[in-house]
Scaffold this active site. Structure first.
Site, short mmCIF file in Angstrom:
data_model
loop_
_atom_site.label_atom_id
_atom_site.label_comp_id
_atom_site.label_asym_id
_atom_site.label_seq_id
_atom_site.Cartn_x
_atom_site.Cartn_y
_atom_site.Cartn_z
N HIS A 15 3.58 93.75 71.57
CA HIS A 15 2.45 93.48 70.67
C HIS A 15 2.57 94.36 69.42
CE1 HIS A 15 -1.96 92.11 70.35
NE2 HIS A 15 -1.64 92.68 69.19
N HIS A 17 2.45 93.76 65.08
CA HIS A 17 2.30 92.86 63.93
C HIS A 17 3.23 93.30 62.79
CE1 HIS A 17 -1.52 90.79 65.19
NE2 HIS A 17 -1.58 91.87 65.96
N ASP A 19 3.10 92.43 59.55
CA ASP A 19 2.41 92.80 58.30
C ASP A 19 1.58 94.08 58.45
OD1 ASP A 19 0.83 91.25 60.01
OD2 ASP A 19 -0.31 90.32 58.40
N GLY A 172 -6.95 87.63 64.43
CA GLY A 172 -8.03 87.64 63.44
C GLY A 172 -9.38 87.96 64.06
N HIS A 199 -4.93 87.16 71.45
CA HIS A 199 -5.85 88.28 71.26
C HIS A 199 -7.18 87.88 71.90
CE1 HIS A 199 -3.10 89.60 68.10
NE2 HIS A 199 -3.75 90.75 68.05
N GLU A 202 -11.19 91.89 72.67
CA GLU A 202 -11.09 93.06 71.79
C GLU A 202 -12.46 93.35 71.19
OE1 GLU A 202 -8.50 92.41 68.42
OE2 GLU A 202 -8.14 94.54 68.11
N ASP A 279 0.38 97.77 68.25
CA ASP A 279 -0.41 96.81 67.48
C ASP A 279 0.09 96.77 66.03
OD1 ASP A 279 -2.26 94.78 67.35
OD2 ASP A 279 -4.00 96.07 67.04
O1 LIG Z 1 -5.91 94.01 66.58
C1 LIG Z 1 -5.93 92.93 65.96
N1 LIG Z 1 -6.82 91.97 66.33
C2 LIG Z 1 -6.89 90.76 65.70
N2 LIG Z 1 -6.11 90.44 64.68
C3 LIG Z 1 -5.22 91.37 64.26
C4 LIG Z 1 -5.09 92.63 64.86
N3 LIG Z 1 -4.13 93.31 64.20
C5 LIG Z 1 -3.69 92.50 63.23
N4 LIG Z 1 -4.34 91.34 63.24
C6 LIG Z 1 -4.22 90.19 62.32
O2 LIG Z 1 -3.04 89.48 62.64
C7 LIG Z 1 -2.48 89.00 61.43
C8 LIG Z 1 -1.07 88.55 61.65
O3 LIG Z 1 -0.20 89.60 61.92
C9 LIG Z 1 -2.69 90.16 60.49
O4 LIG Z 1 -2.59 89.77 59.14
C10 LIG Z 1 -4.09 90.61 60.86
O5 LIG Z 1 -5.04 89.88 60.12
ZN LIG Z 2 -2.88 92.66 67.53
#
Ligand SMILES: O=c1[nH]cnc2c1ncn2[C@@H]1O[C@H](CO)[C@@H](O)[C@H]1O
Ligand SMILES: [Zn+2]
Length: 339
Positions: A15, A17, A19, A172, A199, A202, A279
């Protein structure tokens, strides 16, 4: 546990991301290449990219991503950040990583979804050649995007499945967009045999976890709210659902407020399958090494426990049994001499 040893032991990350893991100096490089000045540089920029201590919610945490997105609208930028993420994880001996991103966040200046996915996969591949780290991508649909857009993400995941893409995710704003609203979308992925991790849990709602599993997700991102509902916990255990925990992020987004409420021990002792993740390496200002050291500090986990968490990650990874076997064997061999 010692930092140096934790850093060099093989680790799996499921997990992370793309970006949320752009290093500040790489962003500065992109700004220069694209001739698009940043509002800050150096340590000031680094500070802006990290979710602040006083962050009050997931939504506030997600605001950090707005800084970096304008620089990720070109294929060469996506290739570079994917390559750099592999460089980052290689430095702490991550042997297999699943990198997730939302292609539809990168279409603002005309890139097609195919160009986007191809660029990220090229960067991951270049990273594998340079550093020997195996990886796959997971494509994220976004909760605030239209069904039409999210459906295109599923179609792209299907197109690239087994060719660098290993699964599908929903990311998101969970608080305002419940999982049940995405049942048609998720089912579309599941019926096409695309592995799904979502996701969920959370933002305090265990029902989103139950719904995710009902729809066919085999993994859950975060899942903190599972602790609120024993029936949902039982469902996860029975289904051998893997919960991708992200300790630092979970405190930043206020998924938990205090250490006493963090369900790591509770989940582990209940027999829930969990694994540990960053994350977002930049937004959460962390590494996988830092996450394991935190767990050692908080709960006194040892190398044996760390090994188990990594075997759990292999079990839940979206890879073939053959690749799993090789990763399991490597973990077993390299943790064997540690007490
Ligand atoms: O912890 C999280 N929970 C929900 N969405 C997230 C989390 N971290 C990042 N993103 C979202 O996932 C998109 C794609 O990578 C990111 O641009 C961010 O908006
Ligand atoms: Zn995430």
């Amino acid at each position: 546990m010692k930092r140096d040893i934790v850093q060099h032991l093989p680790k799996i990350e499921l997990h992370c991301h793309l970006d949320g893991s752009v290093r500040p100096h790489i962003l500065e490089q992109l700004a220069q290449i694209q001739n698009r000045p940043l509002s800050a540089t150096g340590p000031e920029l680094a500070a802006k990219l990290i979710a602040p201590e006083e962050c009050q919610s997931l939504l506030e945490y997600l605001e950090r991503f707005d800084i970096v997105l304008p620089y990720l609208q070109e294929a060469s930028a996506l290739e570079l950040i994917a390559y750099d993420l592999i460089a980052q994880v290689a430095a702490e001996n991550v042997t297999y990583i699943e990198v997730r991103f939302a292609p539809m966040l990168f279409v603002k200046e005309g890139l097609t979804i195919t160009e986007i996915v191809a660029a990220v996969l090229a960067g991951l591949k270049r990273g594998e050649v340079a550093f020997g780290v195996k990886s796959n991508a997971l494509l994220c649909a976004m909760r605030h995007h239209s069904h039409q857009r999210n459906q295109e993400v599923i179609e792209s995941a299907k197109e690239y499945l087994g060719r660098g893409v290993a699964g599908f995710d929903l990311a998101g704003d969970e608080a305002n967009y419940p999982t049940a609203d995405f049942s048609e979308l998720i089912s579309l992925g599941v019926t096409q045999q695309i592995p799904v991790t979502l996701h969920a849990g959370e933002c305090g709602c265990p029902q989103n976890v139950a719904e995710s599993i009902r729809l066919g997700a085999t993994r859950i991102g975060h899942g903190i709210a599972i602790q609120k509902d024993p029936a949902v916990l039982q469902t996860c255990i029975e289904n051998q659902t893997l919960v991708e925990m992200c300790p630092t992020s979970n405190f930043q987004t206020k998924a938990v407020l205090e250490l006493a409420d963090y369900p790591f021990k509770h989940f582990l002792e209940a027999g829930l399958k969990i694994c540990i993740n960053t994350d977002n390496r930049t937004v959460s200002n962390t590494t996988l090494t830092d996450e394991y050291l935190k767990l050692h500090q908080w709960y006194g986990i040892d190398y044996r426990c760390m090994e188990t968490l990594n075997h759990n990650a292999v079990d839940g990874a979206f890879i073939s049994d053959q690749v799993k076997e090789a990763l399991h064997a490597q973990l077993t061999a390299e943790y064997a001499h540690l007490s």
